[in-house]
Design a protein around this motif. Structure first.
Motif, short mmCIF file in Angstrom:
data_model
loop_
_atom_site.label_atom_id
_atom_site.label_comp_id
_atom_site.label_asym_id
_atom_site.label_seq_id
_atom_site.Cartn_x
_atom_site.Cartn_y
_atom_site.Cartn_z
N ALA A 74 0.75 -1.17 0.00
CA ALA A 74 -0.13 0.16 -0.04
C ALA A 74 1.09 1.21 0.06
N LEU A 75 1.84 1.40 0.93
CA LEU A 75 2.62 2.42 0.90
C LEU A 75 3.51 2.49 -0.54
N ALA A 76 4.17 1.36 -1.13
CA ALA A 76 4.72 1.73 -2.25
C ALA A 76 3.68 2.20 -3.36
N PRO B 165 -5.37 2.96 -0.03
CA PRO B 165 -4.43 3.41 -0.57
C PRO B 165 -3.88 2.83 -2.05
N VAL B 166 -4.55 1.80 -2.28
CA VAL B 166 -4.03 0.97 -3.33
C VAL B 166 -5.36 0.99 -4.78
N ASP B 167 -6.70 0.98 -4.17
CA ASP B 167 -7.82 1.02 -4.86
C ASP B 167 -8.45 2.57 -4.93
N PHE C 118 -2.88 3.47 -8.82
CA PHE C 118 -4.10 2.67 -8.15
C PHE C 118 -4.03 1.26 -9.08
N ARG C 119 -3.95 0.19 -8.30
CA ARG C 119 -3.86 -1.03 -8.84
C ARG C 119 -5.47 -1.50 -9.99
N ASP C 120 -6.57 -0.84 -9.49
CA ASP C 120 -7.62 -1.13 -10.00
C ASP C 120 -7.96 -0.08 -11.50
N ILE C 121 -6.91 0.61 -11.69
CA ILE C 121 -7.11 1.57 -12.89
C ILE C 121 -5.79 1.02 -13.81
N PRO C 122 -6.30 0.44 -14.98
CA PRO C 122 -5.37 -0.13 -15.86
C PRO C 122 -4.53 0.97 -16.42
N SER C 123 -3.19 0.47 -17.11
CA SER C 123 -2.47 1.24 -17.82
C SER C 123 -3.19 1.97 -19.34
N GLY C 124 -3.20 2.91 -19.27
CA GLY C 124 -3.98 3.85 -20.61
C GLY C 124 -5.30 4.16 -20.48
N HIS C 125 -5.60 3.76 -19.02
CA HIS C 125 -7.11 4.15 -19.07
C HIS C 125 -7.04 5.92 -18.87
N TRP C 126 -8.11 6.56 -19.06
CA TRP C 126 -8.36 8.17 -18.82
C TRP C 126 -8.13 8.52 -17.47
N ASN D 236 -30.35 10.31 -9.25
CA ASN D 236 -29.51 9.34 -9.29
C ASN D 236 -28.22 9.48 -8.60
N PRO D 237 -27.44 8.52 -8.15
CA PRO D 237 -26.28 8.58 -7.51
C PRO D 237 -25.21 8.72 -8.47
N VAL D 238 -23.98 9.43 -8.33
CA VAL D 238 -22.72 9.51 -9.18
C VAL D 238 -21.80 8.56 -8.63
N THR D 239 -21.12 8.15 -9.78
CA THR D 239 -19.71 7.15 -9.34
C THR D 239 -18.50 8.16 -9.00
N ARG D 240 -17.73 7.71 -8.33
CA ARG D 240 -16.22 8.46 -8.32
C ARG D 240 -15.62 8.55 -9.61
#
Length: 475
Positions: free
Chosen positions: A17-19, A53-55, A26-34, A188-192
């Motif tokens: 998490a610190l690294a 810290p990682v998501d 963030f590990r849940d956002i792939p490379s190249g994602h906007w 309607n709710p909004v996403t992050r």
């Protein structure tokens, strides 16, 4: 178990998490994602941090606690407000106390019911727009000139407080992308991810220093020796969110439909009765060449919807009479009306419940009557009952919608004298399932299945199954 491996295992998670936090990824956002670069920059600046810290959890709806942290970080006034509010749902020492007290004390958000904050509640579209508008005003940001193409929403009444807020946020600051005449659906709710996309557009007004840092991070690398591999984070437009707040049209929205219907199966089995009504012939038939068509329309606001429809069906079949088939042609016309109340929704689904009425009138157009059958006579049907609809966004431009109307229905068969009108009471269910594909802005092609199932209280049943195709226009 040896102590050293156990100690190493216990330290693995916090070290990872610190690294990740130090690297700003963030590990849940792939490379190249906007969202990869904007999420990293805003998290490093503590403007919008990840769920962990990682998501980043971009597809998860934003909470009021998270909105308070964002507004507090972007508000130019430093320090706590002069007053401290006692909130029933926030004990002393709560981790969000500083941010919540700032946004409440400076009037960026309002308290919930009964002296609470409601930090776990989901932030709606309307609440986010109002909070951003208030933040811009309290930071002393003057609205820029109005856009050339003014956008208003079909479900927001002109002159209402929300109408004025959206006029500034959409038509002046340009924080929300939308089409003219589309629905806003403030509840309607909004996403992050949606909030992140809007914050990127708002940074030039709220924090120019972070905006410059973001642009530097998005800038292409300077010319140099050829890289042995592809660039890890290619430049992506910071506002190119796949789920803008109002860019994707709401699923339950105002529109009209023109459709055709091919009846694949029609079967009616009437209850046996004594006397001259049914005689000794079997009261069962199956339809032959059947076709129909209709028009319908829906109008939706933030909280409710109304659907009206008219359709006509041609029915051609044979009735056995003394062992010989007698051709009968009928024209069956129906009207329906359903009132809905929205009960839930998210970025990719919406649901509503309500009640409706339906009425049908079938005319014998051949002029030939077989008096011992109900089916040979004109008949009138009237029913009412509860209704529900569920819509789901299956992919870009593809929507799936299902509707059900259930209730008792009375049918009158106008037989020739001396039998006179005969009445049956049915419990009927009208079901539709549709797949809609957008072919142009505001235009969709759809195909689906329409089924009507009913059972008479005195015995007998009616089943109709049709295949539908049509074109839909938003308005």
């Amino acid at each position: 178990m040896p102590r050293r491996p156990l100690l190493a295992a216990l330290l693995t998670v916090p070290l990872v998490a610190l690294a990740a936090q130090a690297a700003g990824t963030f590990r849940d956002i792939p490379s190249g994602h906007w969202a990869l670069v904007p999420a990293s920059v805003l998290a490093d600046r503590r403007i919008m941090v990840g769920r962990t810290p990682v998501d980043f959890a971009g597809e998860v709806p934003l909470t009021r606690y998270e909105l308070a942290q964002i507004l507090s970080a972007l508000y130019i006034e430093s320090g706590p407000p002069a007053t401290f509010l006692v909130l029933k749902d926030m004990p002393p020492g709560h981790e969000a106390t500083r941010d919540v007290q700032r946004v409440l004390g400076y009037g960026l958000l309002e308290t919930g019911r009964g002296g609470t904050f409601g930090g776990e509640a989901l932030v709606t579209r309307g609440e986010l727009a109002e909070a951003l508008d208030t933040l811009l005003e309290k930071n002393g940001v003057a609205p820029p000139t109005r856009r050339r193409q003014t956008v208003y929403f079909s479900d927001v009444p002109q002159g209402s407080p929300l109408f004025k807020v959206l006029d500034r946020v959409v038509n002046r600051f340009g924080l929300i992308e939308a089409r003219a005449g589309s629905a806003f659906i403030a509840v309607n709710p909004v996403t992050r991810f949606q909030v992140l996309s809007i914050l990127v557009k708002a940074l030039p007004y709220l924090n120019p220093a972070v905006e410059r840092e973001l642009q530097e991070a998005l800038a292409p690398p300077s010319p140099g020796p050829a890289s042995p591999g592809p660039t890890a984070n290619p430049r992506v437009s910071p506002g190119a969110s796949p789920l803008p707040l109002a860019g994707a049209p709401p699923l339950l929205r105002s529109r009209g439909r023109l459709q055709g219907e091919l009846i694949a199966m029609l079967n009616e089995d009437l209850p046996r009765q004594t006397g001259a009504v049914v005689a000794n012939e079997p009261a069962q038939f199956s339809g032959g060449m059947l076709a129909g068509g209709g028009v319908s329309g829906e109008h939706w606001t933030e909280a409710w919807g109304l659907a009206l429809g008219v359709n006509t069906m041609y029915v051609g079949f044979d009735i056995p009479d003394q062992g010989q088939p007698v051709p009968i042609d009928m024209l069956d016309t129906g009207v329906s009306g359903i009132g809905y109340w929205r009960v839930g929704g998210g970025p990719d689904w919406e649901a509503a419940v309500g009640g409706g009425v339906m009425a049908r009138q079938a005319f014998n157009v051949t002029g030939q009557l077989v008096s011992q059958y109900y089916l040979s006579a004109d008949k009138t049907s009237v029913g009412a009952g509860p209704a529900a609809t569920l819509a789901f966004r299956a992919g870009p431009g593809l929507e799936l919608i299902g509707t059900a109307l259930v209730g008792p229905m009375a049918q009158w068969y106008n037989l020739p004298r001396p039998n006179g009108p005969q009445t049956l009471t049915r419990i009927g269910t009208d079901l539709t399932g549709r797949a809609l594909y957008q072919v142009a802005p505001g235009w969709t092609l759809d195909a689906g299945v329409h089924a009507f199932l009913s059972t008479a209280l005195g015995g007998g049943s009616l089943t109709t199954l049709g295949l539908t195709a049509g074109v839909t226009k938003d308005f």
